[in-house]
Motif scaffolding. Structure first.
Motif, PDB file in Angstrom:
ATOM      1  N   THR A  52      -3.927  10.141  -3.728  1.00  0.00           N
ATOM      2  CA  THR A  52      -4.648   9.815  -2.494  1.00  0.00           C
ATOM      3  C   THR A  52      -3.680   9.432  -1.393  1.00  0.00           C
ATOM      4  O   THR A  52      -2.861   8.522  -1.556  1.00  0.00           O
ATOM      5  CB  THR A  52      -5.639   8.653  -2.740  1.00  0.00           C
ATOM      6  N   ARG A  53      -3.801  10.116  -0.258  1.00  0.00           N
ATOM      7  CA  ARG A  53      -2.862   9.873   0.825  1.00  0.00           C
ATOM      8  C   ARG A  53      -3.497  10.171   2.165  1.00  0.00           C
ATOM      9  O   ARG A  53      -4.536  10.822   2.263  1.00  0.00           O
ATOM     10  CB  ARG A  53      -1.602  10.721   0.652  1.00  0.00           C
ATOM     11  N   SER A  57       1.275   8.512   4.617  1.00  0.00           N
ATOM     12  CA  SER A  57       1.475   7.489   3.592  1.00  0.00           C
ATOM     13  C   SER A  57       0.529   7.685   2.412  1.00  0.00           C
ATOM     14  O   SER A  57      -0.469   8.399   2.509  1.00  0.00           O
ATOM     15  CB  SER A  57       1.272   6.093   4.192  1.00  0.00           C
ATOM     16  N   LYS A  58       0.873   7.015   1.306  1.00  0.00           N
ATOM     17  CA  LYS A  58       0.076   7.103   0.086  1.00  0.00           C
ATOM     18  C   LYS A  58      -0.616   5.769  -0.198  1.00  0.00           C
ATOM     19  O   LYS A  58      -0.068   4.705   0.069  1.00  0.00           O
ATOM     20  CB  LYS A  58       0.957   7.480  -1.101  1.00  0.00           C
ATOM     21  N   GLU A  59      -1.820   5.876  -0.755  1.00  0.00           N
ATOM     22  CA  GLU A  59      -2.579   4.676  -1.111  1.00  0.00           C
ATOM     23  C   GLU A  59      -1.785   3.760  -2.022  1.00  0.00           C
ATOM     24  O   GLU A  59      -1.763   2.539  -1.832  1.00  0.00           O
ATOM     25  CB  GLU A  59      -3.889   5.071  -1.802  1.00  0.00           C
ATOM     26  N   SER A 117     -10.833   6.488   0.764  1.00  0.00           N
ATOM     27  CA  SER A 117     -10.572   7.816   1.307  1.00  0.00           C
ATOM     28  C   SER A 117     -11.829   8.661   1.205  1.00  0.00           C
ATOM     29  O   SER A 117     -12.547   8.590   0.198  1.00  0.00           O
ATOM     30  CB  SER A 117      -9.427   8.501   0.544  1.00  0.00           C
ATOM     31  N   GLU A 258      -5.107   4.117   8.797  1.00  0.00           N
ATOM     32  CA  GLU A 258      -3.848   4.334   8.082  1.00  0.00           C
ATOM     33  C   GLU A 258      -2.706   3.652   8.822  1.00  0.00           C
ATOM     34  O   GLU A 258      -1.857   2.990   8.207  1.00  0.00           O
ATOM     35  CB  GLU A 258      -3.561   5.834   7.941  1.00  0.00           C
TER      36      GLU A 258
END
Length: 288
Positions: A52-53, A57-59, A117, A258
């Protein structure tokens, strides 16, 4: 007959000594008041579990940054509380092991930090003709980028038409080698299978809802959109032996959120919200 008065006399002495001892013991040793001593902070996902991103950036990275900030804030502001992390680096920790850590250290609170998301869906964008002249659809993937806000989950029954978050969070189970044994045959890709997790429902429902409500109240007071407290069949919370919540601190699929969740200002505000909620919950729990 001559022995009866003596026997009765002995009984009176025994009863008297028992009552005196019990009364004295009760006065000298009061039951210890309940204290919140240990909080487990869980940074969601990590390692190979990190698809998930957002745009940049990524979660899993945001969750870890916020978790570490939160742990530090708890240690600095609640000196009598010990903080235990499920992870402090980018590693994969099975869901059952996360709550297992909390159970083993006899935690008083478990809080799991995640980013929300919106699902990516395929839609028909048009049509074309194939080599035989037949009309066939052209598909493209779309994702809502306008949805935003915060929501906090507790273990419970969820509606089958509201399972996007549940299936996304529980899909981490598939990365575990023996997931069917670990979760009693649960299949995270089967919506009906979610009912199985309800059989492992968290016994600390009321306390969990109270903590979740305090968290959402703090988010709301900071101007965040409040999407509410929800009960869902989340594997990471199912076997918690303490009040446990999973909080979605914002939508990584929303560019504005984000940016906010990656900024120092945003992370500090989120941590302040969570810390205040924990302090409020701690005060009430210990007073009661």
């Amino acid at each position: 007959m001559k022995n009866i008065p003596l026997i009765r006399y002995k009984y009176v002495i025994v009863v008297f000594l028992f009552l005196t001892t019990t009364f004295s013991f009760g006065k000298s040793i009061d039951p210890s008041p309940y204290k919140i001593k240990t909080i487990v902070v869980d940074a969601g996902h990590g390692g190979t579990d990190g698809a998930t991103r957002g745009i940049f950036s990524k979660e899993k990275d945001i969750a870890l940054q916020v978790a570490l900030r939160l742990g530090k804030a708890i240690e600095e502001n609640l000196k009598d509380v010990k903080v235990v992390y499920t992870r402090t680096t980018d590693v994969f920790i099975p869901l059952y092991e996360r709550i297992g850590i909390a159970n083993r250290v006899k935690a008083d609170i478990f809080i799991s930090i995640h980013c929300n998301s919106m699902p990516i869906k395929k839609v028909i964008s048009g049509y074309k003709k194939d080599s035989r002249g037949r009309k066939v659809p052209i598909y493209k993937t779309v994702q809502s980028t306008s949805t935003k806000g915060t929501e906090t989950f507790v273990s419970g029954f969820g509606r089958l038409d509201e399972q996007d978050v549940v299936m996304r969070e529980n899909e981490s189970i598939l990365l575990e080698k023996d997931y069917k044994d670990n979760y009693e045959g649960y299949d995270p890709k089967d919506p009906e299978s979610i009912i199985l997790l309800s059989l492992m429902k968290n016994a600390f429902r009321e306390q969990s809802i109270k903590l979740a409500s305090f968290i959402q109240d703090e988010y709301s007071q900071s101007g965040r959109i409040d999407r509410g407290v929800k009960e869902q069949s989340l594997a990471v919370l199912a076997k918690a032996g303490m009040p446990a919540v999973l909080t979605e601190i914002g939508f990584v699929s929303n560019p504005e959120e984000e940016e906010y969740m990656n900024s120092e200002l945003g992370q500090n505000e989120i941590v302040t919200n969570l810390l205040k909620a924990i302090q409020t919950y701690k005060k009430q729990a210990e007073f009661e």
